[in-house]
Motif scaffolding. Sequence first.
Motif, PDB file in Angstrom:
ATOM      1  N   ALA A  44       0.811  -1.224   0.000  1.00  0.00           N
ATOM      2  CA  ALA A  44       0.000   0.000   0.000  1.00  0.00           C
ATOM      3  C   ALA A  44       0.841   1.270   0.000  1.00  0.00           C
ATOM      4  O   ALA A  44       0.439   2.296  -0.551  1.00  0.00           O
ATOM      5  CB  ALA A  44      -0.949  -0.006   1.199  1.00  0.00           C
ATOM      6  N   ASP A  45       2.005   1.222   0.636  1.00  0.00           N
ATOM      7  CA  ASP A  45       2.884   2.392   0.696  1.00  0.00           C
ATOM      8  C   ASP A  45       4.284   1.913   1.045  1.00  0.00           C
ATOM      9  O   ASP A  45       4.544   0.714   1.113  1.00  0.00           O
ATOM     10  CB  ASP A  45       2.374   3.409   1.729  1.00  0.00           C
ATOM     11  N   ARG A  46       5.185   2.863   1.284  1.00  0.00           N
ATOM     12  CA  ARG A  46       6.567   2.510   1.604  1.00  0.00           C
ATOM     13  C   ARG A  46       6.956   2.894   3.032  1.00  0.00           C
ATOM     14  O   ARG A  46       8.141   2.911   3.357  1.00  0.00           O
ATOM     15  CB  ARG A  46       7.525   3.195   0.616  1.00  0.00           C
ATOM     16  N   HIS A  47       5.966   3.193   3.876  1.00  0.00           N
ATOM     17  CA  HIS A  47       6.330   3.725   5.191  1.00  0.00           C
ATOM     18  C   HIS A  47       5.509   3.196   6.359  1.00  0.00           C
ATOM     19  O   HIS A  47       5.894   3.387   7.512  1.00  0.00           O
ATOM     20  CB  HIS A  47       6.214   5.258   5.175  1.00  0.00           C
ATOM     21  N   SER A  48       4.381   2.543   6.142  1.00  0.00           N
ATOM     22  CA  SER A  48       3.530   2.140   7.261  1.00  0.00           C
ATOM     23  C   SER A  48       4.211   1.067   8.109  1.00  0.00           C
ATOM     24  O   SER A  48       5.053   0.309   7.624  1.00  0.00           O
ATOM     25  CB  SER A  48       2.178   1.633   6.747  1.00  0.00           C
ATOM     26  N   TYR A 443      11.253  -5.152   8.348  1.00  0.00           N
ATOM     27  CA  TYR A 443      10.044  -4.894   7.560  1.00  0.00           C
ATOM     28  C   TYR A 443      10.162  -3.548   6.856  1.00  0.00           C
ATOM     29  O   TYR A 443       9.822  -3.418   5.675  1.00  0.00           O
ATOM     30  CB  TYR A 443       8.832  -4.918   8.488  1.00  0.00           C
ATOM     31  N   ALA A 444      10.681  -2.553   7.571  1.00  0.00           N
ATOM     32  CA  ALA A 444      10.813  -1.213   6.996  1.00  0.00           C
ATOM     33  C   ALA A 444      11.758  -1.221   5.797  1.00  0.00           C
ATOM     34  O   ALA A 444      11.505  -0.553   4.785  1.00  0.00           O
ATOM     35  CB  ALA A 444      11.308  -0.233   8.053  1.00  0.00           C
ATOM     36  N   THR A 448      10.858  -0.696   1.297  1.00  0.00           N
ATOM     37  CA  THR A 448      11.432   0.242   0.328  1.00  0.00           C
ATOM     38  C   THR A 448      12.315  -0.441  -0.709  1.00  0.00           C
ATOM     39  O   THR A 448      12.880   0.229  -1.567  1.00  0.00           O
ATOM     40  CB  THR A 448      12.264   1.318   1.055  1.00  0.00           C
ATOM     41  N   ASP A 449      12.436  -1.755  -0.623  1.00  0.00           N
ATOM     42  CA  ASP A 449      13.287  -2.481  -1.567  1.00  0.00           C
ATOM     43  C   ASP A 449      12.492  -2.853  -2.813  1.00  0.00           C
ATOM     44  O   ASP A 449      11.435  -3.491  -2.724  1.00  0.00           O
ATOM     45  CB  ASP A 449      13.846  -3.744  -0.904  1.00  0.00           C
ATOM     46  N   ASP A 450      12.995  -2.475  -3.985  1.00  0.00           N
ATOM     47  CA  ASP A 450      12.270  -2.722  -5.234  1.00  0.00           C
ATOM     48  C   ASP A 450      12.025  -4.204  -5.476  1.00  0.00           C
ATOM     49  O   ASP A 450      10.954  -4.611  -5.929  1.00  0.00           O
ATOM     50  CB  ASP A 450      13.048  -2.138  -6.417  1.00  0.00           C
ATOM     51  N   GLY A 451      13.039  -5.026  -5.194  1.00  0.00           N
ATOM     52  CA  GLY A 451      12.898  -6.454  -5.437  1.00  0.00           C
ATOM     53  C   GLY A 451      11.847  -7.088  -4.549  1.00  0.00           C
ATOM     54  O   GLY A 451      10.985  -7.843  -5.019  1.00  0.00           O
ATOM     55  N   ALA A 452      11.903  -6.785  -3.250  1.00  0.00           N
ATOM     56  CA  ALA A 452      10.928  -7.346  -2.314  1.00  0.00           C
ATOM     57  C   ALA A 452       9.516  -6.902  -2.672  1.00  0.00           C
ATOM     58  O   ALA A 452       8.559  -7.686  -2.599  1.00  0.00           O
ATOM     59  CB  ALA A 452      11.273  -6.932  -0.885  1.00  0.00           C
ATOM     60  N   ARG A 453       9.378  -5.652  -3.068  1.00  0.00           N
ATOM     61  CA  ARG A 453       8.056  -5.143  -3.445  1.00  0.00           C
ATOM     62  C   ARG A 453       7.543  -5.840  -4.707  1.00  0.00           C
ATOM     63  O   ARG A 453       6.361  -6.179  -4.807  1.00  0.00           O
ATOM     64  CB  ARG A 453       8.102  -3.627  -3.657  1.00  0.00           C
TER      65      ARG A 453
END
Length: 465
Positions: A44-48, A443-444, A448-453
């Motif tokens: 959903a986002d990169r910070h929650s 988790y944080a 923000t990691d492109d691969g994991a996302r």
Amino acid sequence: MNPSRLDIAQQPDASRHWRSRPGYLSEGDSDFESVHVLLGQFLADRHSPDPLPDESLLTENAKFDWGNGTPLEKVIQSQADLEFLMQHPVLFRNAIAIIEPWQHVGKNLLGEAVRASLNVAYIAQKIADCDSILFPLWESGLLDPDVVVPLITSGLAVVVEGGDPSVRDASTFDGANCSLSDLHGLVEKLLISRSPTSALALFICLGHQLAAQGHINLIKRAVQQVLNIESLPRDGNSKMLKSLQRVCRQIETVGSSLKITKRNGHVIAEVWDHPEFAVGPNEHKEVGDRRLHHYQSPDGEALGIPQELISAHEITADEYEGVIDTAIEYEREVNIAMFHSDKVNEEAILFANWAYRLLHDAIIPHRSTLAGSRLAWLLKLPDAIEILCSTTIGDEIVTECSATCIIYKDFESKLVRRSFTCQFHPELLSDLRTVGMAEPPTYARLKTDDGARLFARLLYEGMQE
């Protein structure tokens, strides 16, 4: 770990213990719905903040290694392990199955053997409390595919990992208990197992290359069987067979003459029977982060690629959405870890897409007759394949076919299902180190990691189909 899961099941012929319920971090059992929701929250986002309890996955398995404790206790090393798993459907239906063709995917710059399957398991558990079950084929050998494939495709996803050997050379698999031929058979069965009740498959690195060769093998098998049949029951005036044979002759003609040409002009294969038709050597070994670029159609005239193959792919790309191409479009630039010296040949995938589309369209008006014939398995072939992205070094395209979307279109409902292949490793961070060798990512950091996302996105989208 949830204490309620300490009621563990012991395998009858091994000292290992398995959790009797799925999940490790959450207070309740993990299942399809919870995994899907948690993947959605991650994306959903990169910070929650992390919605799961902030517990280490290494508490009971300090080295985070397969078979050395929870949550990596589920390793299928024998027929007895497989039979035990079959008796506990709640475990395999709520887990990712990881197929490991080789003991590692290569060595990183620190000289560490990279067992990338560990990162698949870590990311899935950390972000969605999704269990993983490992099938280390290089160690166990190939268990009965007619049993294994239906079992693993009834779970949440199937990940076919990478490996150090080469699809171009069967001898590089010497020393393993699973041969290249065994792997081809398994992957081909996976490629024709996508259905409304099956899990998506994600083929990574060597898996990506095995899938490419699998497409060519399946198309050749289809062509040979169709052309070798003289008649089919209930096919009045051989209308269906004539239509299929006409298409198969087209496919055979192109496959028997299509050249695979490197960008330096060197021809490495001239026919589809050549061992380097689907997979060839890369011009440059790619190690480390690479930015993904949208795939661009080649200059067919300059490269000797028939225009009908290029046009068919452009139609596929316009008609379907392949997730990875959309991520490149809407995310900021996407950088993913590469770790390979072979690559899937662009021409082979353009050819496979064109051939699949021809077969699918020829089948449509005759599908009911086909369904009752010995050729019914053709109904399970993909409808199309889309090349999604490429990678470059400087301004030079190095890997034209860095990822594909395998598209299955149901003949009756017209619904679309997808599986994916990628040459890159979305499960590896830029340092190419595995969990257990390096500090486990938070988790944080994964957020923000492109691969994991991208890995999470493929699971999330695939679970909806």
